[in-house]
Design an enzyme around this catalytic site. Structure first.
Site, mmCIF file in Angstrom:
data_model
loop_
_atom_site.group_PDB
_atom_site.id
_atom_site.type_symbol
_atom_site.label_atom_id
_atom_site.label_comp_id
_atom_site.label_asym_id
_atom_site.label_seq_id
_atom_site.Cartn_x
_atom_site.Cartn_y
_atom_site.Cartn_z
ATOM 1 N N HIS A 466 11.265 39.361 65.723
ATOM 2 C CA HIS A 466 11.256 38.513 64.526
ATOM 3 C C HIS A 466 12.429 37.548 64.518
ATOM 4 O O HIS A 466 12.274 36.337 64.329
ATOM 5 C CB HIS A 466 11.284 39.417 63.287
ATOM 6 C CG HIS A 466 11.316 38.663 62.009
ATOM 7 N ND1 HIS A 466 12.488 38.351 61.368
ATOM 8 C CD2 HIS A 466 10.328 38.111 61.294
ATOM 9 C CE1 HIS A 466 12.212 37.661 60.290
ATOM 10 N NE2 HIS A 466 10.906 37.491 60.209
ATOM 11 N N CYS A 842 19.352 0.352 55.188
ATOM 12 C CA CYS A 842 20.585 1.027 55.606
ATOM 13 C C CYS A 842 20.942 2.203 54.697
ATOM 14 O O CYS A 842 21.965 2.838 54.869
ATOM 15 C CB CYS A 842 21.745 0.047 55.693
ATOM 16 S SG CYS A 842 22.158 -0.683 54.116
HETATM 17 C C1 PEP Z 1 22.864 2.191 49.633
HETATM 18 O O1 PEP Z 1 23.134 2.080 48.440
HETATM 19 O O2 PEP Z 1 21.770 2.562 50.062
HETATM 20 C C2 PEP Z 1 23.896 1.899 50.644
HETATM 21 C C3 PEP Z 1 23.602 1.936 51.919
HETATM 22 O O3 PEP Z 1 25.154 1.649 50.208
HETATM 23 P P1 PEP Z 1 26.172 2.797 49.754
HETATM 24 O O4 PEP Z 1 25.565 4.092 50.129
HETATM 25 O O5 PEP Z 1 27.435 2.496 50.446
HETATM 26 O O6 PEP Z 1 26.228 2.565 48.288
#
Ligand code: PEP
Ligand code: MG
Length: 890
Positions: A466, A842
């Site tokens: 397991h 991002c």
């Molecule tokens: C976001 O807001 O998605 C970003 C990438 O910026 P931070 O996380 O620095 O606010």
């Protein structure tokens, strides 16, 4: 085909591998193997529809089921030439669960069903082995009483112990038929004592009891936990497979075992597994006896006799069958088998669980051999699992103090404090501490603890126990069967390598080698070439979206490049001011009353930024680098009241009162919704002018140094009004012009914005007039769309998840219906104004496979994520291209 019940056996089957929704994985694959005329004990499967009916109708079974089961039993009697529950040659069956996805050990099973006072005698006669017959009967009573009648097994253990004591036997194997008869009498009396009723003698009654118990086990607490952890819908239900028994415990020519068609840890193309002579399958799965290796190659590391040595003919037969199954399914198989008096029987086959490393090895080698296509190989790898491979292993050149050894059950290394119970592991995890869970063996009850710990060490059990199977699935390092380690649960200690270690002391386990090591050891990055590199190359050949990384330090940028990033999609400049010297400059700027002091501080900041940008541009060698202008509120750079402020005041030679006063001026009730991003830039344009100057100067210098042209992408955060962006862009353009004049050269650069507020998404067409690119900051966009603080969301979103109000944390996987709508809208509106606008993401979602699929459907040009997730994103982007049909080559 009938409605509820599907028979298999004798080269025929109702149903096939395609019917796993109806027959469960086990039932479907048994049907498939029967169709392939493989040696499968005949039986029948009660479909998952019955389970759904059972729960939809107050646990009532559907009309017609009884008749269909009776007919299937008759067929089975005919096929086997045996009689169910009668005095003739007895038909015994196993009753097993089978969900669409395997849920190892979570649901119930009953073996040897059909035995009663009469059939046991018939079995003794037919087999010529009374000890075996009575041992089987007592096993059945014990299992049935536990699973169906709900009796605690300790009742039975006491009875066996006392018979052993009276007879002077130390092992079960020393007991004779007469002893077992005494045990059976004791068991039956115990059932009457505990339940006030007789142990059922009628085989049909036994069968219905077992079928109901398996159906009920679908809702037992460990099954509920397992399903929640693996996103298995409750509505799938379990099938129930009733199969004629074969016995691996019929003496020396008998055995039971598990075989993987490839090594599940490394993926190497060789049979891998274990077997136990003269035993039943449950003995292996429960990890109670440490099994023998299957092949000679495996045996070389230990002294136990392998199956290849002990049963060469059957071993060859097994090898042939394993290859045949693997080629048929075009996937590595995990096969359970039993050998009864020299005859090989297959009890189950399923796709084998494997480590991430093995998954890649297998997919790549199958594609290279033409067994599957390259795109199929790419589809087979779970992108999230790649992270396992990117995690550090123990540094090769450090001294290892080995305090124990066991089986290398799941690869990778982990360090943590010793805990002896799952509860302690969960508690420590909650307090942010890392642990290694040390157990005699694990059971399905330990799932929580295994999840909460960094790695698992067990004293008993083999590589298919397991602990091993579950740890591999979780991608955690595990060592099983470390027999020389002793646990003293009462004292909370373990004895290993002649040392007594207490709970809370730190050990490291190396699951790749099977070594238990003293203390915490330094780790190194893994090798990313070979099969991993090949898979990545195929992914890169397919994917449409580019993959960039979020990085601001040289180390992160280097890691990002090593992992294949094609640029930086987010460089958070405020994070570059993280050492004392840099902080001092920012603080001086904030505290200066204006004039020379302020200009001096800005000049210092510019020099620092320029040096940092130059380094990043050099590392990225002409790849795109997106530099985001200063984002957080200024007060975050001031020291906290108390000692921190006093120290800073002393270091700067100013009065602490001045810092306190300035902090008060800058204080905001709600800084997340406050003066940050573009707002700060509008209040203090000199800061972003300084940053623009630093960027352009670094561009010139990097170009000279590397000979590669740098085109920086300057990104403005938190824009809502189109005029905010225009205001900043105008200033950047002025600075660019000045630097170009100074150097006498043209600089190419882009100015764009993050889209992280709903207003920005709505006004994207207007904003695009001043933006060369949009990058979706989905962290803030999620926060602002939901009105949920991203810093505190865990407090209640976990509760939402637990109560099923949401399925996914929107900060991890993008909320397609809400936040996603804004992304889609902004992309469309931005492109309307500027068809060639570059679109990226991002926020954290840029490294989440499900969110990456969404990005593909919107047509983003790239995703950007943390360096360690770059390979995850490369593969997920390729899978998204394939799923979306955006690849012309597929
Ligand atoms: C976001 O807001 O998605 C970003 C990438 O910026 P931070 O996380 O620095 O606010
Ligand atoms: Mg943001």
């Amino acid at each position: 085909m009938t409605n509820w019940v599907y028979s298999f056996g004798g080269g025929k089957a109702e149903g096939s591998a395609r019917d796993r929704d109806k027959l469960g994985g086990k039932g479907a694959n048994l049907a498939e193997m029967a169709r392939l005329s493989l040696p499968v004990p005949p039986g029948f499967t009660v479909a998952t529809d019955v389970c759904r009916h059972f729960y939809a109708n107050a646990k009532a079974l559907p009309d017609g089921l009884e008749r269909e089961v009776a007919q299937a039993l008759e067929t089975l009697e005919r096929q086997t030439g045996r009689e169910f529950g009668g005095a003739g040659k007895p038909l015994l069956v196993s009753v097993r669960s089978g969900s669409r996805e395997s849920m190892p050990g979570m649901l119930d099973t009953v073996l040897n069903l059909g035995l009663n006072d009469k059939s046991v005698e018939a079995l003794a006669k037919a087999s010529g082995d009374a000890t075996f017959a009575y041992d089987s009967y007592r096993r059945f009573i014990q299992m049935y009483a536990g699973v169906v009648l709900g009796l605690d097994h300790s009742v039975f253990e006491d009875i066996i112990d006392s018979v052993k004591q009276e007879s002077g036997a130390t092992r079960d194997g020393e007991l004779t038929a007469d002893h077992w008869r005494t045990v059976i009498d004791g068991y039956k009396a115990a059932v009457i004592d505990e339940l006030d009723e007789e142990f059922p003698q009628d085989a049909t009654e036994q069968l219905w009891g077992a079928i109901r118990a398996v159906l009920k086990s679908w809702m037992n607490p460990r099954a509920l936990t397992f399903r929640a952890l693996h996103n298995i819908p409750e509505g799938w239900g379990t099938a129930v497979t009733v199969q004629s028994m074969v016995f691996g415990n019929r003496g020396e020519g008998s055995a039971t075992g598990v075989v993987f068609t490839r090594d599940p840890a490394s993926g190497e193309d060789c049979l891998y597994g274990e077997f136990l002579p003269n035993a039943q399958g449950e003995d292996i799965v429960a990890g109670l006896r440490t099994p023998h290796p299957l092949s000679k190659a495996q045996a070389s590391s230990g002294d136990a006799v392998s199956m290849e040595d002990a049963m060469p003919v059957t071993f060859q037969e097994l090898k042939d069958v394993a290859k045949r199954l693997e080629n048929h399914y075009r996937e590595m198989q995990d096969i359970e088998f039993t050998i009864e008096a020299g005859k090989l029987w297959l009890l189950q086959t399923r796709d084998g669980k494997r480590s991430a490393r093995a998954a890649i090895r297998i997919a790549v080698s199958m594609a290279e051999k033409g067994l599957i296509s390259k795109t199929e190989a790419l589809r087979r790898i779970d992108p999230a699992s790649l992270e396992q491979l990117l995690h550090p292993a123990i540094s090769p050149d450090v001294e290892r103090i080995v305090i124990g050894r066991g089986l290398p059950a799941s690869p990778g290394a982990a360090t943590g404090e010793i805990v002896f119970t799952s509860e302690e592991a969960v508690e420590a995890h909650g307090a942010g501490r890392k642990t290694i869970l040390v157990r005699p063996e694990t059971s399905p009850e330990d799932i929580h603890g295994m999840h909460a710990s960094e790695g698992i060490l067990t004293i008993h059990g083999g590589t298919t126990s397991h602990a091993a199977v579950v740890a591999r699935g979780m991608g955690k390092p595990c060592i099983s069967g470390a027999g020389a380690v002793r646990i003293n649960a009462e004292k909370g200690t373990m004895l290993a390598g002649g040392r007594t270690l207490h709970a809370g002391e730190v050990i490291t386990i190396d699951g790749t080698k099977g070594e238990v090591l003293l203390g915490a050891l330094p780790m190194v990055q893994p090798e990313l070439s070979g099969d991993f590199g090949q898979l990545m190359e195929w992914a890169d050949g397919i994917r449409r979206m580019k993959v960039r990384a979020n990085a601001e330090t040289p180390e992160d940028a280097l890691t990002a490049r090593e992992f294949g990033a094609e640029g930086l999609g987010l460089c958070r400049t405020e994070r570059m001011f993280n050492d004392d010297e840099k902080l001092r400059a920012v603080r001086e700027f904030i505290l200066a009353d204006g004039g020379a002091a302020r200009d001096g501080a800005l000049a210092d900041m510019q020099a620092m930024q320029e040096a940092d940008f130059l380094e990043l541009f050099e590392i990225m060698r002409g790849m795109p680098v997106t530099i985001r202008l200063f984002d957080p509120p200024l007060h975050e750079f001031l020291p906290r009241p108390g000692r921190e402020m006093e120290h800073a005041a002393e270091a700067m030679g100013i009065d602490v009162e001045r810092i306190r006063q300035r902090a008060e001026d800058l204080h905001e009730i709600n800084p997340m919704l406050g003066n940050r991003g573009v707002r700060l830039a509008i209040c203090y344009p000199e800061v972003i002018e300084m940053q623009a100057r630093a960027i352009f100067e670094a561009v010139m210098k990097a170009g000279e140094k590397t000979g590669k042209k740098v085109v920086p992408e300057i990104m403005v955060p938190l824009v809502a009004y189109e005029r905010e962006l225009k205001f900043i862009k105008d200033r950047i353009d002025v600075i660019a012009k000045a630097v170009m004049e100074k150097w006498g050269t043209e600089i190419q650069y882009l100015v764009g914005t993050m889209i992280e507020l709903p207003r920005a998404a709505i006004r994207a067409d207007k904003i695009a007039e001043s933006a060369d690119f949009f990058s979706f900051g989905t962290n803030d966009l999620t926060q602002s769309t939901f009105g949920i603080s991203r810093d505190d969301a865990g407090l209640y979103l976990n509760e939402y998840l637990r109560k099923g109000v949401i399925d996914r944390d929107p900060f991890i996987t993008i909320d397609v219906e809400g936040v996603g709508e804004f992304v889609q809208m902004a992309a469309e509106r931005g492109q309307r104004t500027r068809p060639d606008i570059t679109l990226g993401i991002c926020g954290e979602h840029g490294g989440d496979p499900a969110s990456i699929h969404f990005c593909e459907t919107v047509g983003l040009h790239y995703v950007s994520c943390s360096p360690y997730r770059v390979p995850v994103a490369r593969l997920a982007a390729a899978q998204a291209t394939l799923a979306n049909g955006t690849d012309e080559r597929a």
